[in-house]
Design an enzyme around this catalytic site. Structure first.
Site, PDB file in Angstrom:
ATOM      1  N   ARG A 167       3.020 -10.252  -1.253  1.00  0.00           N
ATOM      2  CA  ARG A 167       3.212  -9.080  -2.308  1.00  0.00           C
ATOM      3  C   ARG A 167       4.224  -7.703  -1.486  1.00  0.00           C
ATOM      4  NH1 ARG A 167      -2.656  -6.481  -2.772  1.00  0.00           N
ATOM      5  NH2 ARG A 167      -1.720  -4.343  -2.984  1.00  0.00           N
TER       6      ARG A 167
ATOM      7  N   ASN B 254      -2.856  -7.080  -8.341  1.00  0.00           N
ATOM      8  CA  ASN B 254      -1.826  -7.145  -7.141  1.00  0.00           C
ATOM      9  C   ASN B 254      -1.995  -8.397  -6.136  1.00  0.00           C
ATOM     10  OD1 ASN B 254      -1.314  -4.594  -8.266  1.00  0.00           O
ATOM     11  ND2 ASN B 254      -2.408  -3.513  -6.596  1.00  0.00           N
ATOM     12  N   ASP B 255      -3.276  -8.497  -5.887  1.00  0.00           N
ATOM     13  CA  ASP B 255      -3.596  -9.646  -5.042  1.00  0.00           C
ATOM     14  C   ASP B 255      -3.604 -10.873  -5.682  1.00  0.00           C
ATOM     15  OD1 ASP B 255      -3.697  -8.983  -2.146  1.00  0.00           O
ATOM     16  OD2 ASP B 255      -5.270  -7.798  -2.660  1.00  0.00           O
TER      17      ASP B 255
ATOM     18  N   GLU C 241      -9.580 -11.166  -7.280  1.00  0.00           N
ATOM     19  CA  GLU C 241      -8.117 -11.116  -7.006  1.00  0.00           C
ATOM     20  C   GLU C 241      -7.745 -12.449  -6.023  1.00  0.00           C
ATOM     21  OE1 GLU C 241      -7.842  -7.511  -4.357  1.00  0.00           O
ATOM     22  OE2 GLU C 241      -9.692  -7.933  -3.460  1.00  0.00           O
TER      23      GLU C 241
ATOM     24  N   ARG D  56     -10.149   3.441  -2.915  1.00  0.00           N
ATOM     25  CA  ARG D  56      -9.975   2.594  -1.566  1.00  0.00           C
ATOM     26  C   ARG D  56     -10.398   3.461  -0.245  1.00  0.00           C
ATOM     27  NH1 ARG D  56      -4.969   1.753  -4.967  1.00  0.00           N
ATOM     28  NH2 ARG D  56      -4.893  -0.503  -5.266  1.00  0.00           N
TER      29      ARG D  56
ATOM     30  N   HIS E 264       0.781  -1.098  -0.143  1.00  0.00           N
ATOM     31  CA  HIS E 264      -0.107   0.081  -0.110  1.00  0.00           C
ATOM     32  C   HIS E 264       0.990   1.228  -0.218  1.00  0.00           C
ATOM     33  CE1 HIS E 264      -4.302   0.798   0.420  1.00  0.00           C
ATOM     34  NE2 HIS E 264      -4.120  -0.127  -0.443  1.00  0.00           N
TER      35      HIS E 264
ATOM     36  N   ARG F  64     -14.898   0.919  -3.110  1.00  0.00           N
ATOM     37  CA  ARG F  64     -14.584  -0.476  -2.817  1.00  0.00           C
ATOM     38  C   ARG F  64     -14.797  -0.353  -1.397  1.00  0.00           C
ATOM     39  NH1 ARG F  64      -8.774  -2.960  -3.141  1.00  0.00           N
ATOM     40  NH2 ARG F  64      -8.349  -1.447  -1.498  1.00  0.00           N
TER      41      ARG F  64
ATOM     42  N   CYS G 141      -7.867  -3.175 -12.426  1.00  0.00           N
ATOM     43  CA  CYS G 141      -7.503  -2.152 -11.584  1.00  0.00           C
ATOM     44  C   CYS G 141      -6.214  -2.315 -10.660  1.00  0.00           C
ATOM     45  CB  CYS G 141      -8.503  -1.528 -10.499  1.00  0.00           C
ATOM     46  SG  CYS G 141      -9.018  -2.925  -9.154  1.00  0.00           S
TER      47      CYS G 141
HETATM   48  C1  PEP Z   1      -5.420  -5.408  -6.248  1.00  0.00           C
HETATM   49  O1  PEP Z   1      -5.304  -6.492  -5.517  1.00  0.00           O
HETATM   50  O2  PEP Z   1      -5.044  -5.678  -7.289  1.00  0.00           O
HETATM   51  C2  PEP Z   1      -6.056  -4.249  -5.991  1.00  0.00           C
HETATM   52  C3  PEP Z   1      -6.324  -3.345  -6.902  1.00  0.00           C
HETATM   53  O3  PEP Z   1      -6.481  -3.842  -4.591  1.00  0.00           O
HETATM   54  P1  PEP Z   1      -5.177  -3.617  -3.629  1.00  0.00           P
HETATM   55  O4  PEP Z   1      -4.080  -3.219  -4.154  1.00  0.00           O
HETATM   56  O5  PEP Z   1      -5.816  -2.241  -2.828  1.00  0.00           O
HETATM   57  O6  PEP Z   1      -5.210  -4.841  -2.683  1.00  0.00           O
HETATM   58 MG    MG Z   2      -6.597  -6.309  -3.671  1.00  0.00          MG
END
Ligand code: PEP
Ligand code: MG
Length: 582
Positions: free
Chosen positions: A476, A465-466, A442, A305, A198, A341, A513
């Site tokens: 991550r 990302n997840d 995700e 977010r 984050h 979200r 995203c």
């Molecule tokens: C993701 O997981 O790709 C995402 C956009 O959400 P975050 O990065 O907030 O977990």
């Molecule tokens: Mg995520």
């Protein structure tokens, strides 16, 4: 600048840009308190030491409060007030003092022992709200101990100004990023961290050049070293020669020029060469970021977010508080959609002190996070949904559910959304009754079953990302394994393709995203896989849009398929280079 030859460090570039300036080293560290006693004759000296520490901490808290800019004061200010009260509390100080006079405890041990004592008494309290006040005591105790223990470069972050310096730290928290930004710091370097943590995402949103995962940075970089931070390549030059500084000054100039040229694409229609209509949305996580976007150049907010509303405080935001925050954002976006979200707390997201995400979170990424937390804390969820639905009255909003892993989570969340609507009706509050409900895809289970899940929701948003984290089983935010973090791993690409195809088959929109959407290396690959909607951090938009409008998607499909099916890394990179140069 010193005249020695430069030392070069390498790390993971997480936010692009070149910056140069003096280093400012801060170390968070961790204090381990030993059980220690003093001689009787030293008691009055120890009491004096303790009182000085309390005074110093109180002054520090006051300074912190006065320095926080109005935009983030509201959230951080609340927890500061509680801390100030505690440090000024006579009974608290007296109990620690008596541990020194009666038990001959050292100040450190007296503070720690008093903390353990308070903690124990809190454990028997049934009222959850009061029980959670122990977190305030914990924060204050940490500050007091930090002020007692003399440690080089110890952290005192909020009271510092990072004006015109490059911050070098062991671990980067979202608060570090915000404070560096607010005090006009130049950039950030961290020993720990990954690309999609984050904090890293925040550095990109705020356009602060940053490199993480720089091993031994704190051992090698000293305060006031002159640094070149190359956030494009992940390179740090320590005390470089004049020629290199000149070279980087020129690079910086030309990249600023390129940025200016690229920004001209913003006003153009977003259509590919073969006339496919494409969509670019932004990811935001702080309302301050609204300043840097123009609603005219984007198709909406693809991911808002909402965790910021819950962070740095000890209570939950009320429905009204959230409603006013969301309404402001919706109104600013005119009729462009804003996808909110719902709370995605846990794991890499800073966990607010009031949100307890499981007693034993050995693998927080696999724990009580995202929708799992919301379904277990229904009042928190319903309040947030009510606020979003009410904001919907002022524009177009959508609700997006994070971390969906199975079918019943969708059904349960929808039931709670229906309850939120009923509550609003009986409370006679204005709200939008036709807010679309979508999910983040995700988690691999969700991607695999996308075709079935599509029947229950209005849209998908792929959170790479997840998705990468869970598909490849790598944390991550862990720099030890970030070499394995590969968004174009065939397993990941296969899952992305399944989701895109499921969206097309069921006629629901699919967006992406995750950070991959804002990485220009992957734009054409994703277009070739059939993706039409990308949501990214605002600074990436000009470059990505430029690629989109100069792409012929019909020519990309074949290459994208080849990349998915390719097992050789070298060949895969060659194919990627090819697709990017068509
Ligand atoms: C993701 O997981 O790709 C995402 C956009 O959400 P975050 O990065 O907030 O977990
Ligand atoms: Mg995520």
């Amino acid at each position: 600048m010193k005249n020695t030859s430069p030392i070069i460090l390498k790390g993971l570039p997480v936010s692009k840009g070149i910056t140069m300036g003096m280093a400012h080293v801060i170390e968070h560290g961790n204090n381990i308190i030993e059980e220690k006693y003093i001689e009787k004759k030293l008691v009055s000296k120890e009491i004096k030491r303790l009182k000085t520490t309390f005074k110093k901490t109180l002054i520090e808290l006051d300074i912190i409060k006065s320095k926080i800019s109005p935009s983030i004061k509201k959230n951080i200010g609340l927890f500061l007030d509680t801390h100030i009260l505690l440090v000024s509390d006579k009974i608290f100080l007296d109990s620690i003092k008596s541990r020194i006079t009666e038990n001959l405890n050292s100040s450190e041990w007296a503070i720690h022992a008093e903390y353990l004592n308070i903690k124990e008494s809190f454990e028997n309290i049934e009222d959850l709200y009061i029980k959670q006040r122990i977190d305030d005591v914990n924060h204050v105790v940490k500050m007091l101990l930090n002020n007692l223990i003399i440690k080089k470069n110890k952290i005192n972050i909020i009271s510092k100004s990072f004006n015109n310096v490059i911050v070098v730290t062991d671990d980067l928290s979202p608060a570090d990023v915000i404070i560096t930004y607010e005090s006009k710091g130049l950039g950030l370097i961290s020993e720990y961290g990954g690309r999609s943590s984050h904090s890293s995402i925040l550095t990109r949103s705020l356009e602060l050049p940053s490199i993480v995962g720089v091993k031994n940075a704190l051992k090698i970089i000293k305060d006031n070293d002159y640094l070149i931070l190359d956030g494009n390549e992940g390179l740090i030059f320590i005390n470089p020669e004049k020629d290199l500084v000149k070279h980087y000054q020129n690079l910086k100039k030309s990249s600023l020029k390129k940025k200016k040229v690229l920004s001209t694409v913003l006003t153009k229609k977003n259509i590919s060469l073969d006339k496919e209509k494409l969509e670019i949305m932004v990811n935001l996580e702080l309302p301050q970021e609204l300043k840097i976007i123009s609603e005219k150049n984007i198709d909406g907010i693809g991911l808002f977010r909402t965790e910021y509303l819950y962070a740095d405080r000890n209570d939950f935001p009320t429905e009204n508080e959230q409603f006013f925050a969301y309404k402001k954002i919706v109104k600013k976006m005119k009729n462009n959609p804003v996808i909110f979200r719902t709370l995605d707390t846990g794991a890499d997201k800073e966990i607010p002190d009031n949100v307890k995400t499981g007693a034993i979170a050995r693998n927080p990424a696999l724990g009580l996070r995202g929708i799992r937390y919301s379904l277990g804390n229904q009042i928190v969820f319903i309040n947030q949904v009510k606020a979003i639905l009410r904001a919907g009255h002022y524009g177009t909003v959508k609700i997006m559910l994070p971390m969906i892993t199975n079918f019943s989570e969708i059904l349960d969340a929808k039931k709670l959304i229906a309850i939120a609507k009923n509550n609003l009706k009986s409370e006679k509050k204005k709200f939008s009754n036709n807010v679309k409900i979508g999910i983040m895809v995700e988690v691999p289970s969700c991607a695999v079953l996308a075709n079935r899940f599509a029947k229950q929701v209005d849209f998908f948003s792929i959170g790479t990302n997840d998705l990468v984290q869970y598909t490849l089983a790598i944390d991550r935010v862990d720099d030890e394994v970030n070499y394995l973090y590969d968004p174009i791993n065939s397993a990941v690409l296969n899952l992305i393709k399944i989701v895109i195809d499921a969206g097309a088959k069921n006629k629901i929109p699919v967006s992406l995203c995750g950070e991959m959407a804002g990485d220009s290396n992957y734009t054409r690959l994703l277009l070739g896989l059939g993706l039409k909607s990308f949501s990214m951090h605002p600074s990436a938009i000009p470059e990505i849009k430029n690629i989109m409008i100069s792409s012929d998607i019909s020519k990309l499909k074949k290459f994208s398929r080849e990349i998915i099916n390719c097992d050789s890394l070298i060949k895969k990179n060659k194919l990627l280079a090819k697709i990017n140069n068509i």
